[in-house]
Scaffold this active site. Structure first.
Site, PDB file in Angstrom:
ATOM      1  CE  LYS A  11     -23.594   6.111 -15.815  1.00  0.00           C
ATOM      2  NZ  LYS A  11     -24.930   6.167 -16.433  1.00  0.00           N
TER       3      LYS A  11
ATOM      4  CE  LYS B  88       5.797  -2.703   5.735  1.00  0.00           C
ATOM      5  NZ  LYS B  88       4.894  -2.216   6.826  1.00  0.00           N
TER       6      LYS B  88
END
Length: 327
Positions: free
Chosen positions: A189, A259
């Protein structure tokens, strides 16, 4: 709280096949719906909440109201806890007049709350001395999932105790997994919700970039929602590459991801926009580039954090992964 006794009359939708006695402690936004679904499934149900009016919307014919947490646990086989956090869970489990004093040996507590790993391990150890099994079983699905009985429930603890509680859990959820030893449900959780928190920040950060650069918010939302990431379920991106280890079969090369993020950060810098999360990601992309991984898949950046953590994800068969993500 005055006890409200249940009559012998049961609604038609209830399953008459179970003689298991169940208690639900905590009737808040989630717990009340869970209690209603457990009652509708045909279980002999008791409930408790510090708010005396909390059980008022459950028909008196299918529930009895306990005066204390200990009273709720008396003669009960399975107890579901739906409480705010560790303090409240400990307060109903340990001490005078609590579940530790009234539950019979062989009973099972399933904590549906989001708790701390150390706390659930402590409770499991202390209740084991009483012959009571404690399972951590936090849920996901929100109020709508609780109302529909479609919660995901991730359970840690004794497997036999899990099997005993499973029929009750099926009344509350549909995606129920035994994750391992006590604490593993809680860890699952916390991993899930950490992802949600990061996603909230990430989505805000990228929307800020587009809106600050002049795109109308709704147009931007509609556009990126139709991109490859927008069409993908949140965690399906983990399935291929990360789970099957095929980083050397690039779908999108690391050099191109590096990039593109560099260009995005240059755009942000030109507008004076702070992009903390994106800059943290760039740090890891640069580390991956420095490893010489430019022509590997962009998801190979995951190996940077794996190596730092000292873990290794062993490849999983692609057919198994495809079956999971196809559901």
């Amino acid at each position: 709280m005055q006890g409200r006794q249940r009559s012998d009359c049961k609604p038609k939708e209830m399953n008459e096949g179970s003689n298991m006695k169940v208690a639900v402690i905590g009737l808040g936004l989630m717990g009340l719906s869970i209690a209603k679904n457990v009652a509708k499934a045909g279980f002999d149900l008791k409930v408790f909440d510090i708010n005396e009016a909390a059980a008022a919307s459950i028909p008196e014919s299918i529930v009895s109201v306990a005066k204390t947490p200990g009273d709720a646990g008396r003669d009960t086989d399975v107890v579901l806890l739906s409480l705010p956090g560790p303090t409240e869970v400990k307060s109903v489990c340990l001490g005078p007049g609590t579940l530790s004093e009234t539950l019979k040996p062989g009973a099972v507590i399933v904590d549906l709350s989001t708790n701390g790993v150390d706390v659930v391990k402590e409770l499991e150890a202390k209740l084991k001395d009483k012959g009571v099994s404690f399972l951590d079983g936090p849920v996901s699905g929100g109020p709508w999932g609780a109302a529909d009985g479609t919660l995901a429930i991730w359970v840690g603890g004794d497997k036999a105790a899990f099997e005993k509680a499973l029929p009750v859990l099926k009344a509350a959820g549909k995606a129920i997994e035994h994750m391992g030893a006590v604490g593993t449900g809680t860890i699952t959780k916390l991993v899930h919700n950490t992802g949600a928190n990061i996603r909230h920040v990430m989505l805000s950060e990228i929307m800020n970039l587009g809106v600050k650069a002049g795109i109308e918010p709704l147009a931007l939302f509609k556009a990126i929602r139709e991109g490859s990431n927008g069409l993908q379920r949140t965690f399906d991106g983990i399935a291929m590459k990360y789970m099957d280890g095929t980083y050397d079969e690039p779908a999108f090369r690391l050099r191109h991801a590096h990039k593109d993020l560099r260009l995005a950060l240059e755009l942000a810098d030109g507008m004076g926009l702070q992009m903390d999360l994106s800059k943290a990601v760039m740090t890891q992309l640069e580390a991956a580039m420095d490893k010489g991984w430019a022509d590997r898949d962009s998801s190979a950046v995951a190996l940077i954090s794996q190596q730092a953590a000292g873990i290794e994800i062993k490849p999983v068969d692609k057919a198994i992964l495809k079956e999971i993500v196809s559901k």
